[in-house]
Design an enzyme around this catalytic site. Sequence first.
Site, mmCIF file in Angstrom:
data_model
loop_
_atom_site.group_PDB
_atom_site.id
_atom_site.type_symbol
_atom_site.label_atom_id
_atom_site.label_comp_id
_atom_site.label_asym_id
_atom_site.label_seq_id
_atom_site.Cartn_x
_atom_site.Cartn_y
_atom_site.Cartn_z
ATOM 1 N N CYS A 260 0.884 -1.180 0.000
ATOM 2 C CA CYS A 260 0.000 0.000 0.000
ATOM 3 C C CYS A 260 0.911 1.217 0.000
ATOM 4 O O CYS A 260 1.031 1.927 0.992
ATOM 5 C CB CYS A 260 -0.922 0.003 1.211
ATOM 6 S SG CYS A 260 -1.916 -1.496 1.413
ATOM 7 N N ALA A 261 1.571 1.454 -1.119
ATOM 8 C CA ALA A 261 2.780 2.276 -1.126
ATOM 9 C C ALA A 261 2.589 3.777 -1.281
ATOM 10 O O ALA A 261 3.426 4.554 -0.835
ATOM 11 C CB ALA A 261 3.721 1.784 -2.228
ATOM 12 N N ALA A 262 1.536 4.224 -1.960
ATOM 13 C CA ALA A 262 1.412 5.655 -2.256
ATOM 14 C C ALA A 262 1.319 6.480 -0.962
ATOM 15 O O ALA A 262 0.733 6.012 0.013
ATOM 16 C CB ALA A 262 0.189 5.910 -3.124
ATOM 17 N N PRO A 263 1.934 7.672 -0.954
ATOM 18 C CA PRO A 263 2.610 8.351 -2.075
ATOM 19 C C PRO A 263 4.052 7.923 -2.300
ATOM 20 O O PRO A 263 4.728 8.480 -3.164
ATOM 21 C CB PRO A 263 2.543 9.824 -1.674
ATOM 22 C CG PRO A 263 2.560 9.797 -0.186
ATOM 23 C CD PRO A 263 1.784 8.566 0.219
ATOM 24 N N GLY A 264 4.557 6.956 -1.502
ATOM 25 C CA GLY A 264 5.852 6.368 -1.839
ATOM 26 C C GLY A 264 6.972 6.548 -0.851
ATOM 27 O O GLY A 264 8.070 5.996 -1.046
ATOM 28 N N GLY A 265 6.764 7.304 0.226
ATOM 29 C CA GLY A 265 7.857 7.600 1.151
ATOM 30 C C GLY A 265 8.570 6.377 1.693
ATOM 31 O O GLY A 265 9.811 6.331 1.752
ATOM 32 N N LYS A 266 7.824 5.364 2.091
ATOM 33 C CA LYS A 266 8.459 4.168 2.647
ATOM 34 C C LYS A 266 9.184 3.375 1.564
ATOM 35 O O LYS A 266 10.259 2.816 1.807
ATOM 36 C CB LYS A 266 7.424 3.303 3.378
ATOM 37 C CG LYS A 266 6.808 3.987 4.584
ATOM 38 C CD LYS A 266 5.816 3.078 5.289
ATOM 39 C CE LYS A 266 4.993 3.845 6.294
ATOM 40 N NZ LYS A 266 4.106 4.858 5.650
ATOM 41 N N ASP A 311 -4.426 -4.376 -6.028
ATOM 42 C CA ASP A 311 -5.224 -4.493 -4.817
ATOM 43 C C ASP A 311 -4.480 -5.411 -3.848
ATOM 44 O O ASP A 311 -4.162 -6.554 -4.188
ATOM 45 C CB ASP A 311 -6.594 -5.078 -5.168
ATOM 46 C CG ASP A 311 -7.546 -5.136 -3.984
ATOM 47 O OD1 ASP A 311 -7.083 -5.097 -2.828
ATOM 48 O OD2 ASP A 311 -8.768 -5.249 -4.218
ATOM 49 N N CYS A 381 -1.033 4.516 10.479
ATOM 50 C CA CYS A 381 -0.795 5.851 11.049
ATOM 51 C C CYS A 381 -1.936 6.188 12.016
ATOM 52 O O CYS A 381 -2.541 7.252 11.944
ATOM 53 C CB CYS A 381 -0.633 6.911 9.970
ATOM 54 S SG CYS A 381 -2.015 7.065 8.815
#
Length: 441
Positions: A260-266, A311, A381
Amino acid sequence: MRSENTKMKNKEVTVREAAAKSLSACFRHGKYSNLEISSALEKYQFEGADRGLFTRLVYGVTERLMTLDYIIAGLSSRPLEKIDADTLNILRLGIYQLLFMDRIPDHAAVSETVAISPKSSKGFVNALLREFIRRNKQYELPSETDAEDHLAVKYSCPAELCRFFLSVFDRETAEKVISGTLRETPVTIRVNTIKANAEEVISEVFPEGKVSGLSNDLIEVKALGAPFSPDGRYFVQDGASRLTVKMLDPKAGETVIDTCAAPGGKSFSIAIDMKNEGTVYSFDLHKNKVSLITKGAEKLGLSCIKASCRDATDPDENLIGKADRVLCDAPCSGLGVIAKKPDIKYKSISDIERLPTVQLRVLTGASKYVKKGGVLVYSTCTVNPLENEEVVKNFLLENPEFSLVPAELGESLTAEDGMMTFYPHIHGTDGFFAAKMVKNK
């Protein structure tokens, strides 16, 4: 007094007029404050101090709404529901300036607020604001014996949410958690250590910055103009998000999946820890958000990231059992980031109740990618135990091949039972949760 007039289509619109319009868009029409602010700034083209004042007013009133309305109700001869919506927003702006903006003189706050009031309400607005000043801007909180109402007004947190926190934490902890929704966490940037180190970035870009005590590749800065550096040497990342990647502990050459990557920071942080060697599959459910990951990776020079739409509950058959490490940052209530996104606290608690079921499905889907001996990290979060520890507990009951393992997060920070909740009032980060598990067979 600074000039705050900006010409737009031959009509002068003051910062406070624009703020009142934006508050109406948020409270009456349901727009998110960050999106409304971005749209309004583009529309009105405010610059410099005016830009900062507008943003502060809209965010500030949104954040302190419960307290402001409590004060207005105590000063007004009319019930709040009898005050027309536009006048009420203007009163909120006036009380906010008087109570929370020390650099604006009282007389200026009153006169500028009255000036933008409807003609029929100018006398009412003027009298109410001056009465607040006459009372030395003091107001009496509800009794502490009524914990729910007391905390709601003191920390401008809806009573429903206060009730929820009081149901999952003891009274003292609940107040600390609620107070954290108003706490400003430091702006932190993650250094792209493939291109630079923290000392170089501080010396050359942020002389007022300092290395974070959480990680030696994080820098605390006072302000930041853009989420990425022009030369790809850093990007914005909260300390808790960075430490979650440390919990994952990715290595160069591995196959890692961020479900569940967006917006991509991790994903960016993972790729940097891997020295851009190996493969990071960055998936997200929303196609329009995948481009954010791709563009961010390009800015940082991270070629090992492969972003695509997927998904999390429907894993890619070609990658099942192939990943050394999997990060599942599940969709959640966001109760840990209210300080940055105040709109979140006005959502109904009923919206939260369905989330653990969704989160368990997402985590179960993510777990299919993990190879034997591989690592799975679940994160959110939020500080809600029902979305955190309880989801992990239920996952382990259904998937006994996984088990929690201790995780070293820093020199003095260890998740001894494999789980860690970060709190703004304790760690100075966003509210966050992370759990580290291994696949034993």
